[in-house]
Scaffold this active site. Structure first.
Site, PDB file in Angstrom:
ATOM      1  N   LYS A  78       1.289  -1.215  -0.132  1.00 17.98           N
ATOM      2  CA  LYS A  78      -0.649  -0.047  -0.033  1.00 17.98           C
ATOM      3  C   LYS A  78       0.726   1.520  -0.010  1.00 17.98           C
ATOM      4  CE  LYS A  78      -3.622   1.904   2.277  1.00 17.98           C
ATOM      5  NZ  LYS A  78      -4.746   2.195   3.756  1.00 17.98           N
ATOM      6  N   SER A 158      -9.989   2.158   2.898  1.00 18.67           N
ATOM      7  CA  SER A 158      -9.483   2.721   1.891  1.00 18.67           C
ATOM      8  C   SER A 158      -8.416   2.330   1.593  1.00 18.67           C
ATOM      9  CB  SER A 158      -8.322   3.568   2.898  1.00 18.67           C
ATOM     10  OG  SER A 158      -7.274   3.139   3.754  1.00 18.67           O
ATOM     11  N   SER A 182     -10.361  -0.116   7.258  1.00 21.44           N
ATOM     12  CA  SER A 182      -9.545   0.039   5.737  1.00 21.44           C
ATOM     13  C   SER A 182      -9.088  -1.660   5.319  1.00 21.44           C
ATOM     14  CB  SER A 182      -8.706   0.620   5.894  1.00 21.44           C
ATOM     15  OG  SER A 182      -8.872   2.230   5.717  1.00 21.44           O
TER      16      SER A 182
HETATM   17  N1  GLN Z   1     -13.427   4.328   6.224  1.00 18.32           N
HETATM   18  C1  GLN Z   1     -12.760   5.124   7.839  1.00 18.32           C
HETATM   19  C2  GLN Z   1     -12.581   6.056   7.444  1.00 18.32           C
HETATM   20  O1  GLN Z   1     -12.454   7.241   6.086  1.00 18.32           O
HETATM   21  C3  GLN Z   1     -11.550   4.386   7.224  1.00 18.32           C
HETATM   22  C4  GLN Z   1     -10.175   3.603   6.747  1.00 18.32           C
HETATM   23  C5  GLN Z   1      -9.053   3.521   7.657  1.00 18.32           C
HETATM   24  O2  GLN Z   1      -8.913   2.718   8.218  1.00 18.32           O
HETATM   25  N2  GLN Z   1      -7.740   4.511   6.911  1.00 18.32           N
HETATM   26  O3  GLN Z   1     -11.888   7.186   8.034  1.00 18.32           O
END
Ligand code: GLN
Length: 490
Positions: A78, A158, A182
């Site tokens: 990532k 994400s 995420s």
């Molecule tokens: N969807 C969540 C957010 O937008 C989690 C994102 C994540 O875990 N990096 O913050």
């Protein structure tokens, strides 16, 4: 070659060890797949030359009898992990051209164990999002399609590039990070396995920070076994991260015994949220039945503060993000947009460098931290966070692991929910509680929804008890026999 791509990480590991093919051959197959899969937009940076160099070096090590646990296995990273000398963007314009002079601890651990890097994966900008639509480098496409529809779907976020790449077989496995879901949510949307370990298991050193008290790295892979193998290499104590915990790293793969007899599995009644689709309920019931059949004991539990988890997360995470992202000012990293004064240069750089969602989070974060609102929002959220963590502590007096859905729906179309941040934030309803409590949690592919798209079930464990989480997940994986592959996969 297609046959090589069909192997799981565990199978590829064993066959490499058996001398059936070399890391160079395996890596070449993946480099071709990566090229063929470009329409998914899963990668921000491809590193084919580095991959081949690493594969050659790996084959050499094997010849010398020095093979590590991930020797020769091509994986992808990532783009939130700093990789030395390789462009690292966090999918943000503001990190244009940033080539870190150092390697994150997690990726360094993976290379130490012999893995080969294929490239850097697309993601939501600074890991903020649930659909991978906030990347400066464009949306990632889910390799799956709805029954009778060609609509392009989101892979979740994400870590959307990670999930799409693994599901479409463009990489054997990938790293992800999970702040509020995420790893788990994109794993569920793409039909793969993903585990967020206990906060403190994996070093955060060299991972671009979003919300430091929540961020954790973890593996995303095709099977639970593959995730267990990757996790063992990724984690471990790191003195460079003050929140890294000095506990032994177990052999997670050895925990996959298939034996869950007598294990108490908690079913939290508060996760039965209003308007939950029947298909999610059905899958959850199915999970209960599978575990019962395997000899586990099912207990009803209560996590009374669950309904406050989402609002708490969306105060704590933006607060920490606003502070972490203050460092991007055009002076030290990436993009610089000149101005007539230093202040104007800061303003121009940040105005142009950050996308809309990141700006929204910075504004929410600075607001909840500002004098006059701090007590009402941030401090209150911290207190509620403790209550949420206490709910879990109490629940674990009655059960050993918790079973819940991962997401309230299957993958949605690119463009849907994009103008409605609240609808987007609701994706995280089942994943944020474990994040706030710092607990290990995993999504395992368990079935498909009415639209033919994959759905995951979530297991949440006690602190540092990833072994039970993985063990139960593997029992579900076996029972579900989830073999379907997305149409895009090789
Ligand atoms: N969807 C969540 C957010 O937008 C989690 C994102 C994540 O875990 N990096 O913050």
């Amino acid at each position: 070659m297609t046959e090589l791509l069909g192997l799981t990480l565990a199978e590829a590991r064993d066959r490499l060890a058996g001398g059936e093919f070399t890391s160079v051959e395996l890596t070449e197959a993946y480099l071709r797949a990566m090229e063929a899969g470009r329409s998914l937009n899963a990668f921000i940076t491809e590193t084919p030359e580095k991959a081949l160099d690493m594969a050659k070096a790996s084959d050499e090590r094997r010849r010398r009898g020095e093979a590590g646990p991930l020797e020769g296995l091509p994986i992808a990273i990532k783009d939130l992990f700093c990789t030395e000398g390789v462009l690292t963007t966090a999918a943000s314009h503001i990190l244009d051209g940033f080539k870190p002079p150092y390697e994150s601890t997690v990726t360094a651990n993976l290379w130490r164990d012999g893995a080969v890097m294929l490239g850097k994966l697309n993601m939501d900008e600074f890991a903020m999002g649930s659909a991978n639509v906030t990347s400066y480098y464009g949306s990632v496409r889910n390799p799956w399609r709805r029954k009778n529809s060609e609509a392009a779907l989101v892979p979740g976020g994400s870590s959307g590039g990670s999930a799409a790449a693994v599901a479409a077989r463009l990489a054997l496995a990938a790293t992800g990070t999970d702040t509020g879901g995420s790893i788990r949510q994109p794993a569920s949307f793409c039909g793969i396995a993903g585990i967020k370990p206990t906060y403190g298991r994996c070093s955060r050193w060299g991972i671009i920070a979003f919300a430091s008290s929540l961020d954790q790295a973890g593996p995303m892979a095709r099977t639970v076994r593959d995730a267990a193998i990757m996790l063992r290499s990724m984690c471990g104590f790191d003195p460079k991260d003050s929140t890294s915990v000095d506990v032994p790293v177990p052999d997670f793969e050895a925990a996959l015994t298939g034996d869950v007899r007598g294990l108490r599995v908690g079913i939290p009644k508060e996760y039965r949220v209003d308007g939950m689709p029947e298909e999610i309920e059905r899958l959850w019931r199915q999970g209960v039945d599978w575990l019962k059949a395997a000899g586990a004991e099912i207990v009803d539990i209560s996590l009374p503060h669950t309904k406050y988890a989402l609002p708490t997360y969306y105060i704590v995470a933006p607060a920490e993000a606003s502070s972490n992202l203050a460092r991007y000012d055009g002076v030290r990293y990436g993009l610089r947009v000149p101005g007539k004064s230093l202040i104007e240069m800061y303003e121009n750089t940040r105005a142009e460098g950050f996308g809309r969602e990141v700006k929204r989070r910075i504004m929410i974060g600075t607001y909840v931290l500002s004098a006059g609102y701090y007590d009402a929002y941030y401090l209150k959220a911290q207190k509620v966070r403790s209550l949420i963590a206490r709910d879990f502590t109490n629940a674990y007096e009655r059960c050993d692991v918790i079973l819940a859905p991962t997401t309230p729906s299957t993958a949605f179309a690119i463009g849907e929910k994009q103008d409605d941040p609240i609808a987007m934030y609701l994706n995280d309803v089942f994943t944020v509680p474990a994040s706030l409590a710092g607990l290990p949690a995993m999504s395992v592919p368990a079935g498909v929804g009415d639209d033919g798209l994959p759905l995951g079930l979530q297991l949440i464990g006690r602190p540092f008890d990833e072994e039970t989480v993985l063990k139960v997940a593997e029992v579900i994986e076996r029972a579900a026999e989830f073999k379907a592959l997305p149409p895009g996969a090789v």
